[in-house]
Motif scaffolding. Sequence first.
Motif, PDB file in Angstrom:
ATOM      1  N   ALA A   1      44.085  15.243  -3.516  1.00  0.00           N
ATOM      2  CA  ALA A   1      44.946  14.157  -3.043  1.00  0.00           C
ATOM      3  C   ALA A   1      44.079  13.074  -2.410  1.00  0.00           C
ATOM      4  O   ALA A   1      43.040  13.368  -1.805  1.00  0.00           O
ATOM      5  CB  ALA A   1      45.956  14.704  -2.036  1.00  0.00           C
ATOM      6  N   MET A   2      44.508  11.819  -2.537  1.00  0.00           N
ATOM      7  CA  MET A   2      43.674  10.698  -2.111  1.00  0.00           C
ATOM      8  C   MET A   2      43.324  10.770  -0.625  1.00  0.00           C
ATOM      9  O   MET A   2      42.208  10.425  -0.240  1.00  0.00           O
ATOM     10  CB  MET A   2      44.359   9.366  -2.430  1.00  0.00           C
ATOM     11  CG  MET A   2      44.502   9.079  -3.914  1.00  0.00           C
ATOM     12  SD  MET A   2      42.931   9.158  -4.830  1.00  0.00           S
ATOM     13  CE  MET A   2      42.102   7.727  -4.184  1.00  0.00           C
ATOM     14  N   ARG A   3      44.260  11.246   0.196  1.00  0.00           N
ATOM     15  CA  ARG A   3      43.972  11.328   1.631  1.00  0.00           C
ATOM     16  C   ARG A   3      42.851  12.351   1.882  1.00  0.00           C
ATOM     17  O   ARG A   3      41.925  12.105   2.653  1.00  0.00           O
ATOM     18  CB  ARG A   3      45.230  11.726   2.409  1.00  0.00           C
ATOM     19  CG  ARG A   3      45.017  11.788   3.918  1.00  0.00           C
ATOM     20  CD  ARG A   3      46.304  12.108   4.647  1.00  0.00           C
ATOM     21  NE  ARG A   3      47.287  11.039   4.488  1.00  0.00           N
ATOM     22  CZ  ARG A   3      48.505  11.071   5.013  1.00  0.00           C
ATOM     23  NH1 ARG A   3      48.885  12.120   5.746  1.00  0.00           N
ATOM     24  NH2 ARG A   3      49.356  10.079   4.826  1.00  0.00           N
ATOM     25  N   GLU A   4      42.933  13.488   1.186  1.00  0.00           N
ATOM     26  CA  GLU A   4      41.905  14.516   1.335  1.00  0.00           C
ATOM     27  C   GLU A   4      40.571  14.029   0.790  1.00  0.00           C
ATOM     28  O   GLU A   4      39.515  14.261   1.399  1.00  0.00           O
ATOM     29  CB  GLU A   4      42.340  15.787   0.589  1.00  0.00           C
ATOM     30  CG  GLU A   4      41.343  16.933   0.719  1.00  0.00           C
ATOM     31  CD  GLU A   4      41.742  18.129  -0.134  1.00  0.00           C
ATOM     32  OE1 GLU A   4      40.852  18.954  -0.451  1.00  0.00           O
ATOM     33  OE2 GLU A   4      42.934  18.234  -0.508  1.00  0.00           O
TER      34      GLU A   4
ATOM     35  N   ASP B   1      33.131   3.260   3.533  1.00  0.00           N
ATOM     36  CA  ASP B   1      34.560   3.211   3.824  1.00  0.00           C
ATOM     37  C   ASP B   1      35.322   3.452   2.523  1.00  0.00           C
ATOM     38  O   ASP B   1      35.269   2.628   1.613  1.00  0.00           O
ATOM     39  CB  ASP B   1      34.922   1.839   4.408  1.00  0.00           C
ATOM     40  CG  ASP B   1      36.398   1.713   4.744  1.00  0.00           C
ATOM     41  OD1 ASP B   1      37.179   2.605   4.367  1.00  0.00           O
ATOM     42  OD2 ASP B   1      36.769   0.709   5.374  1.00  0.00           O
TER      43      ASP B   1
ATOM     44  N   THR C   1      34.272  10.270   3.566  1.00  0.00           N
ATOM     45  CA  THR C   1      33.797   9.863   4.896  1.00  0.00           C
ATOM     46  C   THR C   1      32.857  10.912   5.469  1.00  0.00           C
ATOM     47  O   THR C   1      31.778  10.592   5.992  1.00  0.00           O
ATOM     48  CB  THR C   1      34.992   9.645   5.841  1.00  0.00           C
ATOM     49  OG1 THR C   1      35.849   8.644   5.285  1.00  0.00           O
ATOM     50  CG2 THR C   1      34.512   9.202   7.218  1.00  0.00           C
TER      51      THR C   1
ATOM     52  N   ALA D   1      39.547  10.911   0.575  1.00  0.00           N
ATOM     53  CA  ALA D   1      39.006   9.904   1.497  1.00  0.00           C
ATOM     54  C   ALA D   1      38.303  10.575   2.674  1.00  0.00           C
ATOM     55  O   ALA D   1      37.222  10.136   3.112  1.00  0.00           O
ATOM     56  CB  ALA D   1      40.113   8.981   1.981  1.00  0.00           C
ATOM     57  N   ALA D   2      38.901  11.656   3.172  1.00  0.00           N
ATOM     58  CA  ALA D   2      38.293  12.363   4.301  1.00  0.00           C
ATOM     59  C   ALA D   2      36.969  12.999   3.882  1.00  0.00           C
ATOM     60  O   ALA D   2      35.980  12.965   4.639  1.00  0.00           O
ATOM     61  CB  ALA D   2      39.254  13.440   4.811  1.00  0.00           C
ATOM     62  N   ARG D   3      36.910  13.548   2.671  1.00  0.00           N
ATOM     63  CA  ARG D   3      35.671  14.160   2.180  1.00  0.00           C
ATOM     64  C   ARG D   3      34.589  13.104   1.967  1.00  0.00           C
ATOM     65  O   ARG D   3      33.415  13.334   2.262  1.00  0.00           O
ATOM     66  CB  ARG D   3      35.941  14.917   0.874  1.00  0.00           C
ATOM     67  CG  ARG D   3      36.699  16.223   1.082  1.00  0.00           C
ATOM     68  CD  ARG D   3      36.936  16.943  -0.233  1.00  0.00           C
ATOM     69  NE  ARG D   3      35.674  17.304  -0.886  1.00  0.00           N
ATOM     70  CZ  ARG D   3      35.601  17.746  -2.139  1.00  0.00           C
ATOM     71  NH1 ARG D   3      36.704  17.850  -2.879  1.00  0.00           N
ATOM     72  NH2 ARG D   3      34.444  18.072  -2.663  1.00  0.00           N
TER      73      ARG D   3
ATOM     74  N   ALA E   1      37.468   5.174  -3.019  1.00  0.00           N
ATOM     75  CA  ALA E   1      38.053   6.494  -3.294  1.00  0.00           C
ATOM     76  C   ALA E   1      38.601   6.568  -4.711  1.00  0.00           C
ATOM     77  O   ALA E   1      38.443   7.587  -5.401  1.00  0.00           O
ATOM     78  CB  ALA E   1      39.151   6.798  -2.279  1.00  0.00           C
ATOM     79  N   GLU E   2      39.239   5.500  -5.172  1.00  0.00           N
ATOM     80  CA  GLU E   2      39.805   5.491  -6.532  1.00  0.00           C
ATOM     81  C   GLU E   2      38.691   5.583  -7.577  1.00  0.00           C
ATOM     82  O   GLU E   2      38.826   6.290  -8.585  1.00  0.00           O
ATOM     83  CB  GLU E   2      40.637   4.228  -6.741  1.00  0.00           C
ATOM     84  CG  GLU E   2      41.937   4.227  -5.952  1.00  0.00           C
ATOM     85  CD  GLU E   2      42.607   2.867  -5.893  1.00  0.00           C
ATOM     86  OE1 GLU E   2      43.829   2.814  -5.689  1.00  0.00           O
ATOM     87  OE2 GLU E   2      41.896   1.836  -6.021  1.00  0.00           O
TER      88      GLU E   2
ATOM     89  N   SER F   1      38.283   3.083   1.666  1.00  0.00           N
ATOM     90  CA  SER F   1      39.388   2.168   1.354  1.00  0.00           C
ATOM     91  C   SER F   1      38.923   0.776   0.926  1.00  0.00           C
ATOM     92  O   SER F   1      39.752  -0.061   0.549  1.00  0.00           O
ATOM     93  CB  SER F   1      40.316   2.048   2.568  1.00  0.00           C
ATOM     94  OG  SER F   1      39.625   1.438   3.651  1.00  0.00           O
TER      95      SER F   1
END
Length: 503
Positions: A109-112, A129, A118, A114-116, A97-98, A131
Amino acid sequence: MNALLDLDGLTKAYPGVVANDDVSFSIQEGEVHALLGENGAGKSTLVKMIYGLVKPDSGTMQLRGSSFAPPEPRAARASGVAMVFQHFSLFEALDVAENIALGMENPPAMRELAARITEVSQNYGLPLDPSRLVGELSAGERQRVEIIRCLLQNPKLLIMDEPTSVLTPQEVEILFKTLETLKSEGTSILYISHKLEEIRRLCDSATILRLGKKVATCNPREETAKAMAEMMVGSTLHQPERKPHKTQEVALQLHDLTLPAQSAFGTTLKNISFSVQKGEILGIGGVAGNGQDELTAALSGEALSDAGAIEMHGKPIGQMGPNARREIGLLAAPEERLGHAAAPDMSLIENALLTGDIRKGLSRRGFLNWPKAKAFAENVIAEFDVRTPGPGNAARALSGGNLQKFVIGREILQAPEVLVINQPTWGVDAAAAADIRQALLDLAANGAALVVISQDLDELMEISDRFAALNEGRLTEPVPAFGLSVEQIGLMMGGAHDLEAVQ
């Protein structure tokens, strides 16, 4: 179909060479369009102009009927053009993600994010993955990172440069399914590859460049790979010929070679054993990052091992450095051309001197024999058809394929008794690849033992007497190359060490 991108008369010249000369063609919406040509034909310059890395001297581009002249890649991406480069630009110490966030103008945002990642990776059959550390990923997974980074931009045109060069056969199938999905959604793909059978299977049309000019367009499905290769070179393609040779005397032998990883993201070599006889070619396949560089370093002497772990003609050489090994006839050519196989800012004469000094006698008592070094460089250039203005040119001034020909020729013309070579035809066009493979076959026919490490399975099957595969630092038992199926090879590369289990 409607044209997505129109190129009209694109021209780009550099001192001494016209990279693109009045090139015109169109890419249709929802089309997979191949861009073919020899090394130095102008493919890289052309896609750099489309992607905003290079400004054309003359000519115009239109994207969906509107003028298109991106001053930088950011502008190209904003217009819907994305590119997956042959060499990945990822930070190993950062997670997926980074890395993807670094390539975005305004990352969420990193959480958003990461979801995209995935969601998009699952939708396109490229599970990833967000992460995981990039340093822990296989080459195929790293390519997925680059592709997902592009797909998050919803591109209208995706440029792919040699996308399958680091993939197993099974991973190639996954990638092709992804590209077919993109095509069905209306995305256009500009596809650069030297693997012509892939072009025939995947691409709807092809533009062929030669010496900077467009020389042909064709439907790849209606042409043979040989016919397309001959369009690229403008002459009949030479097919490598295997000369009969006996294999009796063992030249190189490894006994349970174990070597810890040299870096945090390197691969530990584990209990590697094999022998290579004089006149034999042992082909070693594997997905990038499974120990190829480490094995090359161990065999060349850049990484030392237990003295008895490596033997040449029965003599332990594990503790000998590169120069000592060169002196007794073990030569090596690593995968990375610039910075490892060749010093970028040094001339070809100086680069010839760097590895040729010992075996060609290019210095005496600390004094360089410049005329002799120059003659050796000129011989390499002539024998291996290296396209360069002269031996005084810097290595970095050569195209990747021409530098590869120089590096391979430099080692072969030193008449090695054992040659270890990693990726001999990486990024090299069909004609040059055929010439390099023929030179390797000729070297073996003259009694040399060769270890050829390559991700090009067609290449290994064409020249190898026996085949083995690297997986996570372990080597499968070498088996006769003749008659191996792509499925068997793919399973070996995936870690199946018992060939009977995959037959």
